[in-house]
Design a protein around this motif. Sequence first.
Motif, PDB file in Angstrom:
ATOM      1  N   ASP A 175       0.839  -1.182   0.000  1.00  0.00           N
ATOM      2  CA  ASP A 175       0.000   0.000   0.000  1.00  0.00           C
ATOM      3  C   ASP A 175       0.878   1.238   0.000  1.00  0.00           C
ATOM      4  O   ASP A 175       1.861   1.299   0.721  1.00  0.00           O
ATOM      5  CB  ASP A 175      -0.917  -0.020   1.228  1.00  0.00           C
ATOM      6  CG  ASP A 175      -2.120   0.866   1.054  1.00  0.00           C
ATOM      7  OD1 ASP A 175      -2.473   1.164  -0.104  1.00  0.00           O
ATOM      8  OD2 ASP A 175      -2.715   1.256   2.070  1.00  0.00           O
ATOM      9  N   GLY A 176       0.548   2.221  -0.826  1.00  0.00           N
ATOM     10  CA  GLY A 176       1.243   3.502  -0.812  1.00  0.00           C
ATOM     11  C   GLY A 176       2.294   3.668  -1.885  1.00  0.00           C
ATOM     12  O   GLY A 176       2.476   4.752  -2.393  1.00  0.00           O
ATOM     13  N   GLU A 177       3.016   2.656  -2.256  1.00  0.00           N
ATOM     14  CA  GLU A 177       4.050   2.745  -3.290  1.00  0.00           C
ATOM     15  C   GLU A 177       3.842   1.611  -4.277  1.00  0.00           C
ATOM     16  O   GLU A 177       4.233   0.476  -4.023  1.00  0.00           O
ATOM     17  CB  GLU A 177       5.461   2.633  -2.693  1.00  0.00           C
ATOM     18  CG  GLU A 177       5.859   3.790  -1.816  1.00  0.00           C
ATOM     19  CD  GLU A 177       6.097   5.092  -2.569  1.00  0.00           C
ATOM     20  OE1 GLU A 177       6.257   5.067  -3.809  1.00  0.00           O
ATOM     21  OE2 GLU A 177       6.125   6.141  -1.922  1.00  0.00           O
ATOM     22  N   TYR A 178       3.195   1.902  -5.406  1.00  0.00           N
ATOM     23  CA  TYR A 178       2.983   0.849  -6.384  1.00  0.00           C
ATOM     24  C   TYR A 178       2.758   1.435  -7.771  1.00  0.00           C
ATOM     25  O   TYR A 178       2.445   2.604  -7.934  1.00  0.00           O
ATOM     26  CB  TYR A 178       1.808  -0.059  -6.001  1.00  0.00           C
ATOM     27  CG  TYR A 178       0.475   0.632  -5.853  1.00  0.00           C
ATOM     28  CD1 TYR A 178      -0.321   0.911  -6.962  1.00  0.00           C
ATOM     29  CD2 TYR A 178       0.014   0.993  -4.595  1.00  0.00           C
ATOM     30  CE1 TYR A 178      -1.542   1.539  -6.817  1.00  0.00           C
ATOM     31  CE2 TYR A 178      -1.215   1.618  -4.455  1.00  0.00           C
ATOM     32  CZ  TYR A 178      -1.989   1.890  -5.568  1.00  0.00           C
ATOM     33  OH  TYR A 178      -3.192   2.511  -5.418  1.00  0.00           O
ATOM     34  N   THR A 179       2.939   0.587  -8.764  1.00  0.00           N
ATOM     35  CA  THR A 179       2.621   0.885 -10.153  1.00  0.00           C
ATOM     36  C   THR A 179       1.453  -0.008 -10.518  1.00  0.00           C
ATOM     37  O   THR A 179       1.420  -1.173 -10.139  1.00  0.00           O
ATOM     38  CB  THR A 179       3.833   0.583 -11.064  1.00  0.00           C
ATOM     39  OG1 THR A 179       4.953   1.344 -10.608  1.00  0.00           O
ATOM     40  CG2 THR A 179       3.524   0.928 -12.512  1.00  0.00           C
ATOM     41  N   GLN A 180       0.484   0.533 -11.266  1.00  0.00           N
ATOM     42  CA  GLN A 180      -0.714  -0.230 -11.608  1.00  0.00           C
ATOM     43  C   GLN A 180      -1.098   0.025 -13.056  1.00  0.00           C
ATOM     44  O   GLN A 180      -0.918   1.125 -13.570  1.00  0.00           O
ATOM     45  CB  GLN A 180      -1.868   0.172 -10.701  1.00  0.00           C
ATOM     46  CG  GLN A 180      -3.146  -0.584 -10.994  1.00  0.00           C
ATOM     47  CD  GLN A 180      -4.255  -0.273  -9.997  1.00  0.00           C
ATOM     48  OE1 GLN A 180      -4.132   0.604  -9.165  1.00  0.00           O
ATOM     49  NE2 GLN A 180      -5.326  -1.012 -10.083  1.00  0.00           N
ATOM     50  N   ALA A 181      -1.632  -1.008 -13.713  1.00  0.00           N
ATOM     51  CA  ALA A 181      -2.216  -0.868 -15.041  1.00  0.00           C
ATOM     52  C   ALA A 181      -3.721  -0.800 -14.878  1.00  0.00           C
ATOM     53  O   ALA A 181      -4.314  -1.607 -14.172  1.00  0.00           O
ATOM     54  CB  ALA A 181      -1.844  -2.047 -15.928  1.00  0.00           C
ATOM     55  N   LEU A 182      -4.332   0.170 -15.535  1.00  0.00           N
ATOM     56  CA  LEU A 182      -5.778   0.310 -15.487  1.00  0.00           C
ATOM     57  C   LEU A 182      -6.225   0.757 -16.877  1.00  0.00           C
ATOM     58  O   LEU A 182      -5.908   1.864 -17.307  1.00  0.00           O
ATOM     59  CB  LEU A 182      -6.187   1.346 -14.438  1.00  0.00           C
ATOM     60  CG  LEU A 182      -7.681   1.527 -14.221  1.00  0.00           C
ATOM     61  CD1 LEU A 182      -8.314   0.218 -13.745  1.00  0.00           C
ATOM     62  CD2 LEU A 182      -7.936   2.621 -13.212  1.00  0.00           C
ATOM     63  N   GLY A 183      -6.921  -0.139 -17.581  1.00  0.00           N
ATOM     64  CA  GLY A 183      -7.317   0.162 -18.959  1.00  0.00           C
ATOM     65  C   GLY A 183      -6.086   0.264 -19.834  1.00  0.00           C
ATOM     66  O   GLY A 183      -5.290  -0.654 -19.905  1.00  0.00           O
ATOM     67  N   ASP A 184      -5.894   1.417 -20.475  1.00  0.00           N
ATOM     68  CA  ASP A 184      -4.705   1.629 -21.310  1.00  0.00           C
ATOM     69  C   ASP A 184      -3.748   2.621 -20.658  1.00  0.00           C
ATOM     70  O   ASP A 184      -3.017   3.340 -21.323  1.00  0.00           O
ATOM     71  CB  ASP A 184      -5.107   2.107 -22.706  1.00  0.00           C
ATOM     72  CG  ASP A 184      -5.735   3.489 -22.705  1.00  0.00           C
ATOM     73  OD1 ASP A 184      -6.131   3.971 -21.616  1.00  0.00           O
ATOM     74  OD2 ASP A 184      -5.831   4.105 -23.776  1.00  0.00           O
ATOM     75  N   LEU A 185      -3.752   2.643 -19.328  1.00  0.00           N
ATOM     76  CA  LEU A 185      -2.966   3.608 -18.574  1.00  0.00           C
ATOM     77  C   LEU A 185      -2.171   2.897 -17.483  1.00  0.00           C
ATOM     78  O   LEU A 185      -2.714   2.084 -16.747  1.00  0.00           O
ATOM     79  CB  LEU A 185      -3.929   4.618 -17.938  1.00  0.00           C
ATOM     80  CG  LEU A 185      -3.362   5.799 -17.196  1.00  0.00           C
ATOM     81  CD1 LEU A 185      -2.756   6.788 -18.184  1.00  0.00           C
ATOM     82  CD2 LEU A 185      -4.473   6.484 -16.402  1.00  0.00           C
ATOM     83  N   PHE A 186      -0.869   3.188 -17.418  1.00  0.00           N
ATOM     84  CA  PHE A 186      -0.077   2.808 -16.252  1.00  0.00           C
ATOM     85  C   PHE A 186      -0.037   4.043 -15.375  1.00  0.00           C
ATOM     86  O   PHE A 186       0.154   5.171 -15.866  1.00  0.00           O
ATOM     87  CB  PHE A 186       1.366   2.438 -16.637  1.00  0.00           C
ATOM     88  CG  PHE A 186       1.555   1.016 -17.030  1.00  0.00           C
ATOM     89  CD1 PHE A 186       1.387  -0.017 -16.124  1.00  0.00           C
ATOM     90  CD2 PHE A 186       1.916   0.699 -18.326  1.00  0.00           C
ATOM     91  CE1 PHE A 186       1.568  -1.331 -16.497  1.00  0.00           C
ATOM     92  CE2 PHE A 186       2.103  -0.612 -18.705  1.00  0.00           C
ATOM     93  CZ  PHE A 186       1.932  -1.623 -17.788  1.00  0.00           C
ATOM     94  N   TYR A 187      -0.198   3.875 -14.084  1.00  0.00           N
ATOM     95  CA  TYR A 187      -0.024   4.992 -13.176  1.00  0.00           C
ATOM     96  C   TYR A 187       0.658   4.511 -11.919  1.00  0.00           C
ATOM     97  O   TYR A 187       0.685   3.322 -11.622  1.00  0.00           O
ATOM     98  CB  TYR A 187      -1.340   5.719 -12.875  1.00  0.00           C
ATOM     99  CG  TYR A 187      -2.305   4.984 -12.004  1.00  0.00           C
ATOM    100  CD1 TYR A 187      -3.238   4.121 -12.535  1.00  0.00           C
ATOM    101  CD2 TYR A 187      -2.294   5.158 -10.620  1.00  0.00           C
ATOM    102  CE1 TYR A 187      -4.138   3.443 -11.730  1.00  0.00           C
ATOM    103  CE2 TYR A 187      -3.193   4.499  -9.812  1.00  0.00           C
ATOM    104  CZ  TYR A 187      -4.108   3.644 -10.375  1.00  0.00           C
ATOM    105  OH  TYR A 187      -4.990   2.978  -9.576  1.00  0.00           O
ATOM    106  N   VAL A 188       1.238   5.476 -11.202  1.00  0.00           N
ATOM    107  CA  VAL A 188       1.951   5.157  -9.970  1.00  0.00           C
ATOM    108  C   VAL A 188       1.306   5.894  -8.818  1.00  0.00           C
ATOM    109  O   VAL A 188       0.748   6.974  -8.978  1.00  0.00           O
ATOM    110  CB  VAL A 188       3.453   5.524 -10.067  1.00  0.00           C
ATOM    111  CG1 VAL A 188       4.153   4.666 -11.090  1.00  0.00           C
ATOM    112  CG2 VAL A 188       3.652   6.992 -10.381  1.00  0.00           C
ATOM    113  N   ASP A 189       1.361   5.279  -7.671  1.00  0.00           N
ATOM    114  CA  ASP A 189       0.913   5.899  -6.439  1.00  0.00           C
ATOM    115  C   ASP A 189       2.153   5.984  -5.560  1.00  0.00           C
ATOM    116  O   ASP A 189       2.775   4.967  -5.258  1.00  0.00           O
ATOM    117  CB  ASP A 189      -0.180   5.052  -5.780  1.00  0.00           C
ATOM    118  CG  ASP A 189      -0.826   5.780  -4.615  1.00  0.00           C
ATOM    119  OD1 ASP A 189      -0.751   7.019  -4.576  1.00  0.00           O
ATOM    120  OD2 ASP A 189      -1.409   5.112  -3.750  1.00  0.00           O
ATOM    121  N   GLY A 190       2.519   7.168  -5.189  1.00  0.00           N
ATOM    122  CA  GLY A 190       3.735   7.347  -4.412  1.00  0.00           C
ATOM    123  C   GLY A 190       4.722   8.222  -5.167  1.00  0.00           C
ATOM    124  O   GLY A 190       4.345   9.060  -5.981  1.00  0.00           O
TER     125      GLY A 190
END
Length: 185
Positions: A102-117
Amino acid sequence: MSYEGQPKKSGWGELGHKWITAIAALVTALTGAGFFIGRSSAPDARPVAPATVTVTAPGAAPPAGTGTTGAVPVNADPAVYWSGELEWGKFNLDLNPPNYTDGEYTQALGDLFYVDGKAQLASWKKGGSPGKADCASAVDADGFNQTRFTKDNHICGRTAEGRIFRLDVTSTGNTVRTQVIVWNK
């Protein structure tokens, strides 16, 4: 008109409850597998175990009967922190092997990669496959907390702890798969 000896035809009134029960069971099973709700109840991803290669030094055969193969993990490159295939969910690429935190991750959602942190991402806009220095330059120039992708894209990034990485997108759609290389600091 009804004829003697012919089976009576059944309509929805007689078989409807059986169909409704069957459809409800199917929906329940698919929901439990995460099919309808974006796989949120299904496992995030499965890292693939690293492969091994057989290396034999020229002129150095193992003694007869020892049974050694000289297998060396692919990640034996001292410049590489971790490499392998990921089926995307949420991953912290500072962990070896990558895992969700939780808090520091990279995620794929649809056609988008995004990072949290604190991590950053950048799409590779040139030809060829970028190396560590190329990815570091791309992130320095265009780093942001999200980037769009398509199949066969290269996405460069820098983790929260400062490791440079590259995601080579191999499949998109319901399942996003990438070949990943994370280099040591």
